[in-house]
Write a protein that holds these residues in place. Sequence first.
Motif, PDB file in Angstrom:
ATOM      1  N   LEU A  74       0.678  -1.236   0.178  1.00  0.00           N
ATOM      2  CA  LEU A  74      -0.075  -0.087  -0.174  1.00  0.00           C
ATOM      3  C   LEU A  74       0.920   1.085  -0.062  1.00  0.00           C
ATOM      4  CD1 LEU A  74      -2.887  -0.963   2.342  1.00  0.00           C
ATOM      5  CD2 LEU A  74      -3.015  -0.481   0.059  1.00  0.00           C
ATOM      6  N   LEU A  75       1.931   1.190   0.886  1.00  0.00           N
ATOM      7  CA  LEU A  75       2.890   2.445   0.932  1.00  0.00           C
ATOM      8  C   LEU A  75       3.546   2.699  -0.630  1.00  0.00           C
ATOM      9  CD1 LEU A  75       3.880   4.042   3.215  1.00  0.00           C
ATOM     10  CD2 LEU A  75       6.185   2.550   3.178  1.00  0.00           C
ATOM     11  N   VAL A  76       3.925   1.695  -0.924  1.00  0.00           N
ATOM     12  CA  VAL A  76       4.558   1.778  -2.533  1.00  0.00           C
ATOM     13  C   VAL A  76       3.573   2.153  -3.329  1.00  0.00           C
ATOM     14  CG1 VAL A  76       5.650   0.406  -4.284  1.00  0.00           C
ATOM     15  CG2 VAL A  76       6.369  -0.050  -1.965  1.00  0.00           C
ATOM     16  N   PHE A  77       2.464   1.609  -3.241  1.00  0.00           N
ATOM     17  CA  PHE A  77       1.365   1.983  -4.250  1.00  0.00           C
ATOM     18  C   PHE A  77       1.138   3.260  -4.056  1.00  0.00           C
ATOM     19  CE2 PHE A  77      -2.922   2.527  -5.225  1.00  0.00           C
ATOM     20  CZ  PHE A  77      -3.219   2.065  -6.543  1.00  0.00           C
ATOM     21  N   PHE A  78       0.836   3.776  -3.032  1.00  0.00           N
ATOM     22  CA  PHE A  78       0.574   5.249  -2.473  1.00  0.00           C
ATOM     23  C   PHE A  78       1.540   6.054  -3.104  1.00  0.00           C
ATOM     24  CE2 PHE A  78       0.421   8.816   0.047  1.00  0.00           C
ATOM     25  CZ  PHE A  78      -0.811   9.365  -0.194  1.00  0.00           C
ATOM     26  N   ALA A  79       2.842   5.769  -2.828  1.00  0.00           N
ATOM     27  CA  ALA A  79       3.950   6.477  -3.361  1.00  0.00           C
ATOM     28  C   ALA A  79       3.709   6.577  -4.823  1.00  0.00           C
ATOM     29  CB  ALA A  79       5.261   5.984  -2.702  1.00  0.00           C
ATOM     30  N   LEU A  80       3.650   5.642  -5.390  1.00  0.00           N
ATOM     31  CA  LEU A  80       3.659   5.445  -6.883  1.00  0.00           C
ATOM     32  C   LEU A  80       2.448   6.389  -7.419  1.00  0.00           C
ATOM     33  CD1 LEU A  80       4.711   1.869  -7.676  1.00  0.00           C
ATOM     34  CD2 LEU A  80       5.795   4.048  -8.187  1.00  0.00           C
ATOM     35  N   TRP A  81       1.433   6.078  -6.908  1.00  0.00           N
ATOM     36  CA  TRP A  81      -0.044   6.881  -7.204  1.00  0.00           C
ATOM     37  C   TRP A  81       0.311   8.397  -6.909  1.00  0.00           C
ATOM     38  CZ3 TRP A  81      -3.942   9.389  -4.503  1.00  0.00           C
ATOM     39  CH2 TRP A  81      -5.204   9.492  -5.123  1.00  0.00           C
ATOM     40  N   LYS A  82       1.053   8.625  -5.965  1.00  0.00           N
ATOM     41  CA  LYS A  82       1.111  10.014  -5.463  1.00  0.00           C
ATOM     42  C   LYS A  82       1.987  10.811  -6.402  1.00  0.00           C
ATOM     43  CE  LYS A  82       0.084  13.590  -2.922  1.00  0.00           C
ATOM     44  NZ  LYS A  82      -1.039  14.023  -2.905  1.00  0.00           N
ATOM     45  N   PHE A  83       3.162  10.098  -6.450  1.00  0.00           N
ATOM     46  CA  PHE A  83       4.530  10.642  -7.301  1.00  0.00           C
ATOM     47  C   PHE A  83       4.766  10.070  -8.511  1.00  0.00           C
ATOM     48  CE2 PHE A  83       5.364  11.118  -2.595  1.00  0.00           C
ATOM     49  CZ  PHE A  83       4.930  12.123  -2.412  1.00  0.00           C
ATOM     50  N   ALA A  84       4.722   8.862  -9.064  1.00  0.00           N
ATOM     51  CA  ALA A  84       5.080   8.408 -10.289  1.00  0.00           C
ATOM     52  C   ALA A  84       4.124   8.627 -11.179  1.00  0.00           C
ATOM     53  CB  ALA A  84       5.613   6.983 -10.271  1.00  0.00           C
ATOM     54  N   PHE A  85       2.757   8.488 -11.153  1.00  0.00           N
ATOM     55  CA  PHE A  85       1.603   8.284 -12.085  1.00  0.00           C
ATOM     56  C   PHE A  85       1.244   9.656 -12.640  1.00  0.00           C
ATOM     57  CE2 PHE A  85      -0.769   4.073 -11.041  1.00  0.00           C
ATOM     58  CZ  PHE A  85       0.187   3.476 -11.097  1.00  0.00           C
ATOM     59  N   PRO A  86       1.219  10.823 -11.768  1.00  0.00           N
ATOM     60  CA  PRO A  86       0.805  11.798 -12.440  1.00  0.00           C
ATOM     61  C   PRO A  86       1.641  12.238 -13.596  1.00  0.00           C
ATOM     62  CG  PRO A  86       0.467  12.176  -9.815  1.00  0.00           C
ATOM     63  CD  PRO A  86       1.168  10.776 -10.445  1.00  0.00           C
ATOM     64  N   PRO A  87       3.077  12.411 -13.148  1.00  0.00           N
ATOM     65  CA  PRO A  87       3.975  12.630 -14.517  1.00  0.00           C
ATOM     66  C   PRO A  87       3.805  11.711 -15.666  1.00  0.00           C
ATOM     67  CG  PRO A  87       5.179  12.665 -12.394  1.00  0.00           C
ATOM     68  CD  PRO A  87       3.777  12.041 -12.251  1.00  0.00           C
ATOM     69  N   MET A  88       3.596  10.473 -15.314  1.00  0.00           N
ATOM     70  CA  MET A  88       3.518   9.536 -16.238  1.00  0.00           C
ATOM     71  C   MET A  88       2.128   9.685 -17.423  1.00  0.00           C
ATOM     72  SD  MET A  88       4.754   6.057 -14.712  1.00  0.00           S
ATOM     73  CE  MET A  88       4.210   4.836 -15.923  1.00  0.00           C
ATOM     74  N   MET A  89       1.271   9.911 -16.290  1.00  0.00           N
ATOM     75  CA  MET A  89      -0.199  10.076 -17.061  1.00  0.00           C
ATOM     76  C   MET A  89      -0.142  11.449 -17.936  1.00  0.00           C
ATOM     77  SD  MET A  89      -1.859   7.616 -16.421  1.00  0.00           S
ATOM     78  CE  MET A  89      -3.677   8.106 -16.926  1.00  0.00           C
ATOM     79  N   GLU A  90       0.554  12.379 -17.374  1.00  0.00           N
ATOM     80  CA  GLU A  90       0.558  13.526 -17.912  1.00  0.00           C
ATOM     81  C   GLU A  90       1.521  13.434 -19.387  1.00  0.00           C
ATOM     82  OE1 GLU A  90       2.218  17.963 -16.225  1.00  0.00           O
ATOM     83  OE2 GLU A  90       0.604  16.645 -15.176  1.00  0.00           O
ATOM     84  N   LYS A 116      -0.788  11.620 -21.575  1.00  0.00           N
ATOM     85  CA  LYS A 116      -1.869  12.372 -22.116  1.00  0.00           C
ATOM     86  C   LYS A 116      -1.398  13.440 -23.259  1.00  0.00           C
ATOM     87  CE  LYS A 116      -5.753  15.189 -20.997  1.00  0.00           C
ATOM     88  NZ  LYS A 116      -5.643  15.849 -22.015  1.00  0.00           N
ATOM     89  N   ALA A 117       0.049  13.919 -22.742  1.00  0.00           N
ATOM     90  CA  ALA A 117       0.746  14.978 -23.664  1.00  0.00           C
ATOM     91  C   ALA A 117       0.846  14.379 -25.087  1.00  0.00           C
ATOM     92  CB  ALA A 117       1.977  15.399 -23.312  1.00  0.00           C
ATOM     93  N   ARG A 118       1.293  12.799 -25.031  1.00  0.00           N
ATOM     94  CA  ARG A 118       1.578  12.232 -26.173  1.00  0.00           C
ATOM     95  C   ARG A 118       0.423  11.808 -27.117  1.00  0.00           C
ATOM     96  NH1 ARG A 118       5.666   9.924 -28.552  1.00  0.00           N
ATOM     97  NH2 ARG A 118       5.410   8.111 -29.742  1.00  0.00           N
ATOM     98  N   THR A 119      -0.863  11.686 -26.259  1.00  0.00           N
ATOM     99  CA  THR A 119      -1.949  11.424 -26.877  1.00  0.00           C
ATOM    100  C   THR A 119      -2.494  12.534 -27.679  1.00  0.00           C
ATOM    101  OG1 THR A 119      -2.504  10.045 -25.216  1.00  0.00           O
ATOM    102  CG2 THR A 119      -4.199  10.478 -26.722  1.00  0.00           C
TER     103      THR A 119
END
Lengths: 180, 203
Positions: free
Chosen positions: B55-71, B74-77
């Motif tokens: 959960l910790l890792v997931f939270f960390a990833l969701w919090k810090f890694a996902f948004p830029p990746m999604m961004e 999305k930018a690419r899309t």
Amino acid sequence: MSTKTELVRGYAEALFAIATAEGDLDKVENELFDFAKALEANADLREALTDPALPAERKKAVLADLLGGRATPHTLNALDFIVEQGRARELGEIVSALANVAAASRQSSLAEVRTAVDLSDTQREQIRKALSDASGRPVEIKVVVDPSIIGGVVARIGDEVFDGTVRSRLTEVGERLKGA
Amino acid sequence: MPFVILAQVEGEQEVVLAEEGAVGTEQATETEAPSGIEVILPEIPELIFGSAAFLLVFFALWKFAFPPMMEALKARTDKIQGDLDEAETAKTEARTELADYKTQLAGARDEANRIIEESRKTADQLRKDIQAKAETEAQATVIKAQEEIRAERDRALQELKAQVGDIAVDLAGRVVGKSLDKGAHEKLIDDYITSVAGSGEAK
């Protein structure tokens, strides 16, 4: 210098006076008239007598050759005088004037009658009479034989002309031909 | 699934540790030795820790890694979509331009035809004008020539008449002159005398 008419008249009256004084008017008048007509018909003679380059002596010699023995000395002297004066060109007019003056002195007019052939005395008298009747005054006639009129007679009394020549009739016909 | 693998690894370590303990106490180990499905199931605490860590890792990833990746994704899309749109626009534009060009070409062709037709008409008119003018001039020349000929003929005729008159008079003069004999001359003179005398009487 007087006008030509006055000059001619002067010469004619002088000649008339001399001829009358000499008592030889008719003969001188007729001889001069004949000579003037001969001069009119002969261009060479006219030229010789009027040539200013020819000396008067030569001209007088020509006259003497032509008339010597055939005309009265008065006639020859009169002609010599006229030629010497350089008036040979006016000879015809002078002689005509002389004839008129002479006729007038006999109370008649002068008619110059031209015919193609010579006239008999009877014919002359008939013409003279007819012209006298026609002009209403006594007429003397001088006859000139002129074949160029072809046939018939033409008479001139002063300015009056009685024309009955074949030439004038032919000319009239010719004019009509041209006008047609 | 890294989380699952991690759990498995931890489980195996548990197993190893269990086996080592079994060396000293073989009997105890043999009685406690798991069997069946239990072999792969983690221990409860391990499960709690693993879950927490996950959960910790997931939270960390969701919090810090996902948004830029999604961004980035999305930018690419968006970019691709933009490129596609652009291509579509360009295609549409190209089609429009092509249509324009075709229209222009047709217009130019019409214009050219019109000009040619106009030129033909002008040339035709010009030809007709020149022809008419030439005909008029020719006619005028003919009329003038005819008039000149007529005038010349009249003049010649007039001259001829005059000459004929002169010649006739001359010839008649000669003939008459020769044919006039003495008698004829006499008659002419007599006639003259009669006529002159007559004119005098008439006065």
